[in-house]
Design a protein around this motif. Sequence first.
Motif, short mmCIF file in Angstrom:
data_model
loop_
_atom_site.label_atom_id
_atom_site.label_comp_id
_atom_site.label_asym_id
_atom_site.label_seq_id
_atom_site.Cartn_x
_atom_site.Cartn_y
_atom_site.Cartn_z
N GLU A 11 -7.23 -0.62 -11.56
CA GLU A 11 -7.97 -1.87 -11.75
C GLU A 11 -9.32 -1.48 -11.24
OE1 GLU A 11 -6.68 -5.59 -10.79
OE2 GLU A 11 -4.54 -5.13 -11.07
N TRP A 12 -9.71 -0.98 -10.04
CA TRP A 12 -10.78 -0.68 -9.46
C TRP A 12 -11.66 0.52 -10.16
CZ3 TRP A 12 -13.36 -4.03 -7.14
CH2 TRP A 12 -12.76 -5.14 -6.02
N VAL A 13 -10.84 1.29 -10.74
CA VAL A 13 -11.51 2.40 -11.45
C VAL A 13 -11.90 1.84 -12.84
CG1 VAL A 13 -10.74 4.41 -12.94
CG2 VAL A 13 -9.68 4.24 -10.80
N GLN A 14 -11.12 0.89 -13.59
CA GLN A 14 -11.75 0.32 -14.57
C GLN A 14 -13.09 -0.66 -14.43
OE1 GLN A 14 -8.41 -1.76 -15.82
NE2 GLN A 14 -7.23 -0.17 -16.75
N ARG A 15 -12.97 -1.07 -13.25
CA ARG A 15 -14.13 -2.13 -12.85
C ARG A 15 -15.58 -0.90 -12.86
NH1 ARG A 15 -12.32 -6.86 -8.78
NH2 ARG A 15 -10.31 -7.25 -9.47
N CYS A 16 -15.35 0.10 -12.43
CA CYS A 16 -16.46 1.09 -12.36
C CYS A 16 -17.15 1.30 -13.59
CB CYS A 16 -15.79 2.39 -11.68
SG CYS A 16 -15.46 2.73 -9.89
N ASP A 17 -16.56 0.92 -14.77
CA ASP A 17 -17.21 1.29 -16.10
C ASP A 17 -18.34 0.31 -16.13
OD1 ASP A 17 -15.13 3.14 -16.65
OD2 ASP A 17 -13.96 1.46 -17.99
N ALA A 18 -18.25 -0.84 -15.67
CA ALA A 18 -19.45 -1.76 -15.49
C ALA A 18 -20.65 -1.13 -14.57
CB ALA A 18 -18.87 -3.17 -14.75
N LEU A 19 -20.45 -0.21 -13.98
CA LEU A 19 -21.49 0.24 -12.87
C LEU A 19 -22.20 1.56 -13.73
CD1 LEU A 19 -19.67 0.27 -9.42
CD2 LEU A 19 -21.06 -1.56 -10.57
N LEU A 20 -21.57 2.07 -14.78
CA LEU A 20 -22.07 3.26 -15.37
C LEU A 20 -23.51 3.27 -15.73
CD1 LEU A 20 -18.97 4.50 -17.25
CD2 LEU A 20 -19.74 5.34 -15.05
N PRO A 21 -23.74 1.95 -16.26
CA PRO A 21 -25.28 1.86 -16.76
C PRO A 21 -26.33 2.09 -15.73
CG PRO A 21 -23.83 0.46 -17.73
CD PRO A 21 -23.18 0.85 -16.81
N PHE A 22 -25.77 1.82 -14.54
CA PHE A 22 -26.71 2.02 -13.33
C PHE A 22 -26.97 3.53 -13.03
CE2 PHE A 22 -25.16 -2.09 -12.89
CZ PHE A 22 -26.06 -3.02 -12.85
N ALA A 23 -26.24 4.49 -13.39
CA ALA A 23 -26.53 5.79 -13.15
C ALA A 23 -27.54 6.26 -13.81
CB ALA A 23 -25.03 6.65 -13.36
N ASP A 24 -28.24 7.22 -12.99
CA ASP A 24 -29.40 7.95 -13.39
C ASP A 24 -29.18 9.01 -14.38
OD1 ASP A 24 -32.54 8.35 -12.57
OD2 ASP A 24 -31.79 10.04 -13.11
N ASP A 25 -30.14 9.15 -15.51
CA ASP A 25 -29.73 9.90 -16.62
C ASP A 25 -29.83 11.28 -16.39
OD1 ASP A 25 -32.54 9.90 -16.59
OD2 ASP A 25 -32.65 9.30 -18.56
N ASP A 26 -30.66 11.71 -15.32
CA ASP A 26 -31.04 13.07 -14.96
C ASP A 26 -30.63 13.60 -13.62
OD1 ASP A 26 -33.03 12.08 -13.41
OD2 ASP A 26 -34.67 12.71 -14.48
N GLY A 27 -30.01 12.52 -12.86
CA GLY A 27 -29.44 12.92 -11.37
C GLY A 27 -30.60 12.93 -10.42
N ILE A 28 -31.93 12.65 -10.89
CA ILE A 28 -33.07 12.55 -9.85
C ILE A 28 -33.63 11.17 -9.80
CG2 ILE A 28 -35.22 13.60 -9.56
CD1 ILE A 28 -34.50 15.90 -11.16
N ALA A 29 -33.37 10.65 -8.65
CA ALA A 29 -34.00 9.34 -8.37
C ALA A 29 -35.01 9.37 -7.40
CB ALA A 29 -32.87 8.36 -8.15
N GLY A 30 -36.12 9.00 -7.63
CA GLY A 30 -37.16 9.02 -6.69
C GLY A 30 -37.34 8.12 -5.91
N ILE A 31 -37.65 8.07 -4.85
CA ILE A 31 -37.65 6.83 -3.77
C ILE A 31 -38.89 5.95 -4.25
CG2 ILE A 31 -38.29 6.13 -1.28
CD1 ILE A 31 -36.83 8.50 -0.35
N PRO A 32 -40.14 6.27 -4.50
CA PRO A 32 -40.90 5.35 -5.00
C PRO A 32 -40.69 5.34 -6.65
CG PRO A 32 -42.11 7.38 -4.90
CD PRO A 32 -40.50 7.57 -4.42
N SER A 33 -41.34 4.16 -7.40
CA SER A 33 -41.22 4.31 -8.85
C SER A 33 -41.88 5.45 -9.43
CB SER A 33 -41.80 3.02 -9.35
OG SER A 33 -41.89 2.86 -10.73
#
Length: 500
Positions: A444-466
Amino acid sequence: ETLKKALDRAIRQEKDAGDPVAAIFGETAHGVMKAVDLLSQKYDYVVTNVPYVSGGKHGDFLKDFCKENYFHTKNDIATVFLDRCFSFCKQSGKISMVMPQNWLFLPSYTKFRESLVKKEKWDLIARLGPKAFQTPMWDFNVLLLIMSHTHAPEVHQICGLDLSEERDAAAKAEGLLDAEVQCVGQAAQLKNPGLKISLQKYIINSTLSDFANVHYGSKPGQTYRVTRYFWEVTFTQTDEFWMLMESSPSSNQTYSGKSEICYSLNIIDQYRIREFGVRGSEAWNKQGIIISKMNKLPFSIYTGKFFDNNTCVISLKREENTPAIICSMEKGDFLKSVRLINQKLSIEKETLENTPFNIDHWTKVAEEQYPHGLPDPYSDDPTQWLFHGHPCGSVIWDEETKQLAHGPLRTDGTVLHVAIARLLGYRWPAETDSGMELAAEAREWVQRCDALLPFADDDGIAGIPSLRGEGRLVDRLRSLLAAAYGTAWSPDMENELLRA
């Protein structure tokens, strides 16, 4: 005596002739003759601390000498010393020794133990365990042994002290004066399984081997080449390069020791890694218990995957008996039974097979503790490939219902780690492998992770500033956590996570 007199005459003649070498040689020769004289006599009491050099480190000359003269004790110079010291003893004389204790139970010394039990009188066995010396030494188990060079009466009792749990040499020395003395019959030792010497009376109606098979794990060979932690590579259910691996449980959690992966057998064969030795395949895909071979023998439920040679897997002949074994391990009785017959830091599968086990008693305990059976695989530990992947989700064992249940939302130090990993696009193996066996609550928790997928960065690089129109890292992380916690999210919750 004749040789000594002849040598004295020869040295005096050389000295009288003015030879300066004679004085130096004479001292050495006298020392040798003194040693010969001492070693040729019989003594009332022989006391020594033996050398600590196992057979693998003996030179060829010493190895050949021990094999020829002390065949049943040749594997260690310590046991050779014990064997030889009886030749220094007068009839009814005594021997006191500090030495390793593994010969009391290792199969290679069975004949030696049998001979000593039948021919000598055992007065005292004091198990000192590790850290018995005041000077720094490697942690190995030693004992203080006192024996008499005479036949023991049929009713003779061996006195024993167990100080192995004392923390240091000073505490062990104090324990020698006031610890409780255990007494066991010497003749009864001949009836012990494997003729192992024990300070406790064996009452054995059945052993683990009556109900289970014990399997050695595979030898990966080039371990650092063929194994990884699962988070070091991209691992998916369709991956033909890697396979999940089980290794030493890190604790007595229900499921642990599931952090690693290994080259698949096809890749091992393709790369021609000849050092890789497959063992224990009979246990694969079956229910069982995986147990480390070291020290406190931590254990975990086994999920049927490939496992390495740091462990053994216990597979039950009847799977419904698995909870009984688990209960005996959880209560600590299984460890006590193992250490009753083998005090070596590492144990072998033969020791596990010969461990006394009362199936009737532990089946009753298991019926109370696990009336619905053992829990299906689950873990809230992000270092396990069983982890569901949710930053704050938890699955717990409910002692009231004796079943798994959803636990309170987690606020420990791993929450932010998991959240940041998800933000960078990471997903756990349990998420990407739909065929992995998981408890329903974990799934069930695995399935709830689907709701968090849109928050993932598309290139794996997330800058601390904008950067590039993306929000600040702290804001993106806060949004992901708010979605994970739902209505439970608040500034107080954020502060709690920062303090964790």
